[in-house]
Design an enzyme around this catalytic site. Structure first.
Site: not given
Length: 357
Positions: A245, A253, A262, A288
């Site tokens: 993770d 983000n 991304d 993710e």
């Protein structure tokens, strides 16, 4: 005088006869050894054809090799995808190996940096035999390997004249005796056989990638994860699972934007693909979340590889659109059948034991 000459001639004939007998016995022994090696080669060839899965081929190759070569340690590596990236990804792990219990997969990691003495010897593309590995200037071993390996054979696996992998064999006095028999051609045949197995696997993976890979990360999708784990569990094949993770991914983000997010995913996925073995598989499980499957690998060995992945990601810096982003990950390891009998149980167990960096 005639009797004396006849006696000398008789002694000469006896002496010559003894020499001929000794030569015949030596030739017989050599032919017997050669015949045994040929039978072993045929058995290995049958096994390479019999098993469709590359992991199974590799493991049976290592097992059956002991019928021919009296080794203490044997490890097979592939690094055709990493040869141009040795500065970033300095180590590869064996896709299959046999070693004493004290030797784990971390001890068998192979350095592919240009600074590696052994790697440069392998890149010459010829089988190298070392009868005194500790004093040899062309190869180098370290750690626990030094205690159980005195002699070594390093056989490059060539595809289109490029070094795509390595068969590494280590041992003691029995291996030295094998090397003294002049069996280099046998090792070369084995290397060529395994090269064909690698080529077939490359073709298979290329076809598979076109249909089952996540567009953003280049990792396999959840459908492949489900089908592979179901097959392993159905056939009783042990495996380890690592769930990864990305720490604080939402904040990345929010702060840098989704395009940077991304790029972070792509970069981490690239590091993972370059860090795992050819026989391991990585999947994009969620936004993710990434899962890695290590077929026929015990939990301790899976942890060794995963910890190196974590450190590689931690030491990397992603540069995108003028932004410098440092990322860390957390992960957890579980194994079938020790930690569960379904993929849901195994993922749940890995999630419960997330280790923090």
């Amino acid at each position: 005088m005639a009797y004396k000459s006849s006696g000398i001639l008789g002694l000469v004939l006896v002496f010559v006869s003894l020499i001929v007998i000794q030569l015949c016995l030596a030739l017989y022994k050599k032919l017997k050894d050669r015949n045994s090696s040929i039978n072993g080669l045929l058995n290995i060839t049958r096994e390479l054809v019999r098993y469709g899965d590359f992991v199974d081929k590799s493991q049976h190759f290592v097992i059956n090799l002991k019928e021919i070569v009296p080794y203490t340690i044997c490890a097979i590596y592939t690094f055709e995808e990493k040869c141009s990236l040795e500065e970033t990804f300095e180590y590869v792990y064996p896709i299959a190996y046999s070693a004493p219990p004290s030797i784990d997969i971390g001890e068998l990691s192979f350095k592919i940096s240009n600074r590696s003495i052994t790697y440069n010897t392998v890149l010459e593309g010829k089988t190298y035999m070392s009868k005194d590995i500790k004093k040899d200037k062309k190869v180098k071993i370290s750690g626990k390997l030094e205690k159980c390996v005195n002699a070594g054979i390093f056989a490059p696996v060539l595809i289109d004249d490029e070094v795509a992998g390595l068969i590494m064999i280590g041992g003691g006095s029995d291996l030295l005796k094998f090397m003294d028999k002049g069996m280099e051609d046998v090792i070369n045949i084995l290397s060529n056989q395994f090269a064909l197995a690698i080529e077939n696997d490359m073709i298979y993976r290329k076809i598979k990638n076109e249909a089952e890979v996540d567009d953003l990360t280049g990792l396999y999708n959840r459908g492949v994860l489900k089908s592979e784990t179901q097959e392993y569990i159905k056939t009783g094949i042990p495996f380890s699972l690592v769930m990864i993770d990305i720490d604080d991914f939402k904040q990345i983000n929010d702060r840098f934007g989704h395009l940077i997010g991304d790029e972070v995913l792509r970069n981490i996925s690239k590091i993972i693909k370059m860090s795992i073995r050819k026989t391991d598989t990585a999947f994009r499980y969620g936004g993710e979340e990434i899962i890695i499957l290590f077929k026929n690998l015990k939990k301790d060995d899976a942890f060794v590889i995963s910890e190196r992945i974590r450190k590689s990601i931690e030491n990397s810096c992603i540069v995108a659109s003028g932004a410098y982003v440092r990322v860390t990950i957390s992960g957890g390891v579980s194994s079938y059948p020790d930690d569960g009998n379904t993929i849901s149980e195994l993922i749940g167990r890995a999630d419960d034991v997330l280790y923090k960096n």
